[in-house]
Design a protein around this motif. Sequence first.
Motif, short mmCIF file in Angstrom:
data_model
loop_
_atom_site.label_atom_id
_atom_site.label_comp_id
_atom_site.label_asym_id
_atom_site.label_seq_id
_atom_site.Cartn_x
_atom_site.Cartn_y
_atom_site.Cartn_z
N ILE A 178 -52.12 17.12 6.63
CA ILE A 178 -52.94 15.91 6.44
C ILE A 178 -54.02 16.30 5.43
O ILE A 178 -54.91 17.10 5.72
CB ILE A 178 -53.57 15.44 7.77
N LEU A 179 -53.91 15.77 4.21
CA LEU A 179 -54.80 16.14 3.11
C LEU A 179 -55.85 15.07 2.90
O LEU A 179 -55.53 13.91 2.63
CB LEU A 179 -53.99 16.32 1.81
N ASP A 180 -57.12 15.46 3.04
CA ASP A 180 -58.23 14.51 2.89
C ASP A 180 -58.02 13.27 3.75
O ASP A 180 -58.27 12.13 3.32
CB ASP A 180 -58.39 14.11 1.42
N GLY A 181 -57.52 13.47 4.96
CA GLY A 181 -57.34 12.37 5.90
C GLY A 181 -56.07 11.57 5.69
O GLY A 181 -55.84 10.59 6.41
N GLN A 182 -55.22 11.96 4.72
CA GLN A 182 -53.99 11.23 4.44
C GLN A 182 -52.80 12.17 4.50
O GLN A 182 -52.86 13.30 4.03
CB GLN A 182 -54.05 10.59 3.04
N LEU A 222 -50.96 11.91 16.31
CA LEU A 222 -50.31 12.83 15.38
C LEU A 222 -51.21 14.04 15.16
O LEU A 222 -52.36 13.90 14.75
CB LEU A 222 -50.03 12.13 14.05
N VAL A 223 -50.69 15.23 15.43
CA VAL A 223 -51.41 16.48 15.22
C VAL A 223 -50.70 17.26 14.13
O VAL A 223 -49.49 17.49 14.21
CB VAL A 223 -51.48 17.31 16.52
N ALA A 224 -51.46 17.67 13.10
CA ALA A 224 -50.87 18.36 11.95
C ALA A 224 -51.92 19.26 11.31
O ALA A 224 -53.12 19.11 11.58
CB ALA A 224 -50.34 17.33 10.94
N PRO A 225 -51.50 20.18 10.43
CA PRO A 225 -52.47 21.06 9.77
C PRO A 225 -53.42 20.27 8.87
O PRO A 225 -53.03 19.31 8.21
CB PRO A 225 -51.59 21.99 8.93
N LYS A 226 -54.66 20.69 8.84
CA LYS A 226 -55.67 20.04 8.02
C LYS A 226 -55.71 20.68 6.63
O LYS A 226 -55.85 21.89 6.48
CB LYS A 226 -57.06 20.16 8.66
N ASP A 227 -55.55 19.82 5.62
CA ASP A 227 -55.59 20.24 4.21
C ASP A 227 -54.60 21.39 4.00
O ASP A 227 -53.44 21.29 4.39
CB ASP A 227 -57.01 20.60 3.80
N THR A 233 -55.59 19.21 12.84
CA THR A 233 -56.41 18.00 12.94
C THR A 233 -55.54 16.93 13.56
O THR A 233 -54.35 17.14 13.81
CB THR A 233 -56.94 17.58 11.56
N ALA A 234 -56.10 15.77 13.84
CA ALA A 234 -55.35 14.73 14.54
C ALA A 234 -55.71 13.34 14.01
O ALA A 234 -56.78 13.13 13.44
CB ALA A 234 -55.60 14.80 16.05
N ALA A 235 -54.80 12.40 14.23
CA ALA A 235 -55.02 11.01 13.83
C ALA A 235 -54.24 10.10 14.77
O ALA A 235 -53.18 10.48 15.28
CB ALA A 235 -54.58 10.80 12.38
N PHE A 236 -54.78 8.92 15.00
CA PHE A 236 -54.06 7.89 15.75
C PHE A 236 -53.15 7.13 14.79
O PHE A 236 -53.56 6.78 13.68
CB PHE A 236 -55.03 6.90 16.40
N VAL A 237 -51.91 6.85 15.21
CA VAL A 237 -50.97 6.08 14.41
C VAL A 237 -50.48 4.91 15.25
O VAL A 237 -49.92 5.10 16.34
CB VAL A 237 -49.77 6.93 13.96
N ASP A 238 -50.67 3.70 14.75
CA ASP A 238 -50.25 2.49 15.46
C ASP A 238 -48.73 2.34 15.33
O ASP A 238 -48.20 2.20 14.23
CB ASP A 238 -50.96 1.27 14.85
N ALA A 239 -48.02 2.34 16.45
CA ALA A 239 -46.56 2.28 16.43
C ALA A 239 -46.02 0.99 17.03
O ALA A 239 -44.83 0.89 17.34
CB ALA A 239 -45.98 3.47 17.18
N ARG A 240 -46.87 -0.03 17.16
CA ARG A 240 -46.43 -1.26 17.84
C ARG A 240 -45.22 -1.91 17.18
O ARG A 240 -44.25 -2.29 17.86
CB ARG A 240 -47.59 -2.27 17.89
N LYS A 241 -45.25 -2.06 15.86
CA LYS A 241 -44.14 -2.72 15.17
C LYS A 241 -42.86 -1.91 15.30
O LYS A 241 -41.77 -2.47 15.50
CB LYS A 241 -44.49 -2.92 13.70
N GLN A 242 -42.98 -0.59 15.21
CA GLN A 242 -41.78 0.24 15.29
C GLN A 242 -41.20 0.27 16.70
O GLN A 242 -39.99 0.30 16.88
CB GLN A 242 -42.10 1.65 14.80
#
Length: 379
Positions: A178-182, A222-227, A233-242
Amino acid sequence: MKAPVDERLAALRGSAKRLDYNARSLAALQNNPRCTLRALLDASGSDKAAIAAHAGHPSPFGQSVFALARGNAFEAMVKDNGCAELVRVLRETLQLTLPEVGYEDLNDVGGDGRAAVRHDRTAQVLLHAAQGDGDGTLFDHPMLCLRVGGHQAFLEPDLVAFRIDGRFHIVEIKSFPILDGQADPTQVRAATTQACAYIIALRDLLARAGIDEQAVSDTVVLVAPKDFTNRPTAAFVDARKQVAALSRQLARIARIGDLVDLLPEGLTFDLDLDEEQRPRRPVGELTESLDRVLVTYRPDCLNHCEMAFYCRSRARAEASLDVLGPVVREQFGGIDTTTMVMGLAHGELPPSEAQSEMAAALRHAARLRAELEGLGGAA
C-alpha cells in the motif's frame, strides 16, 4: 426423459476426479457472470486447466515460488505472538478501540486432511463467540463451508476472522504494498472478491444457528506492507457490491439445470484419462464439444480463468468485439463483430434501424481516417 442434473454434470466431467469449488473459483464467478462454459465446467467439477492444455491453450496460472514465500513470510510475521502485530495495526492505523484480545488458532484442529472436523470445531467456536459465550476475539484459519450446486465447498482462508464492535470481520493479509495510502486497484479487487466468499460462508454458518447476517460485516480489513517496507498497515474495503454480486451468482448455480437443459445430448468434456492420468481423447473431438457451448470472453479473463486463452482464440476466430474489452463492446451496442464494424464504416453493409446512428458515426470516422492517411501520403 432427461437424466437428473447431477448425472448430466457428472457426464460432462467424465472419468476425472471432481474438483470442488474453492474461494478462488467462487470469486471468479462474479468476474464474468455471463460465461456459460465457465459455469458448466465449475458446476461439473471439471479440471479447466487440464482441458485447456489438452485443447492446445494452456494457461500459465500460479504464483512464483518467490511470491509465495514472500506472502507466507509476511503473513507469519503479522500473526506472530498471537497476532500481536495485527492488533497493533488495527489500533494504530484504523484507530480501533479493541477489547482484550483472545487468540485461537483453528488450523491445528483435526489436522490438514480432516476438513469436516475442522469445520465443526470452527462452527462451535464462532457460534460461542457470536452468542457472547466465548473468550476469543481473533480466530486464525477458520475452516468454513458453503453448499454450492448441491456440493460442499470447504473454504480455508489464509486470513483471520475478527470481531469488532460486536460484528465479525474478515481480515485479508496480502503481500502487495500500500503506497501512500493507495494499493493496486486490480489486486485490491481480487483480494476483496475472494474475501466475499468467506463473508457469505460465515454468514451461512451463523444463519443456520438463527443469527442475523448483519453479525458479519461486509467491510473487509485489508492488511498489507506499507510503502516499500515490510511493516504492515491496514485499510477498510467496502465489499457490499461484490458480496451482492457473488450471492446472485451462487443463486444462478442453484439453477444450473437450466443451462444443462440447453446442451446437446451426449456432450462431454471428458479427457478419457489413462492409468497415468494422461488424456487419450482426440483434441479435435474435445474442441468440437467446447465450441458447442456459449462463451463470453473478456480480456480480464486472462487474470482469473484457466480457459481464457481458448476463449480468446475462439473470439478472435469469430471476429468478436469481446477481444477489445467491455468498454469497446458497450460503445458498439447492437454490433457484435469487427467485420460488422468495418462493413458499416465503409458502407458495405446496410445498417438496421437500431444501427443507423452508429453506422453514421463509423462512416464519419472512416472518412477522417482516410483524409489523414491522404495528408500523410502527400507529405
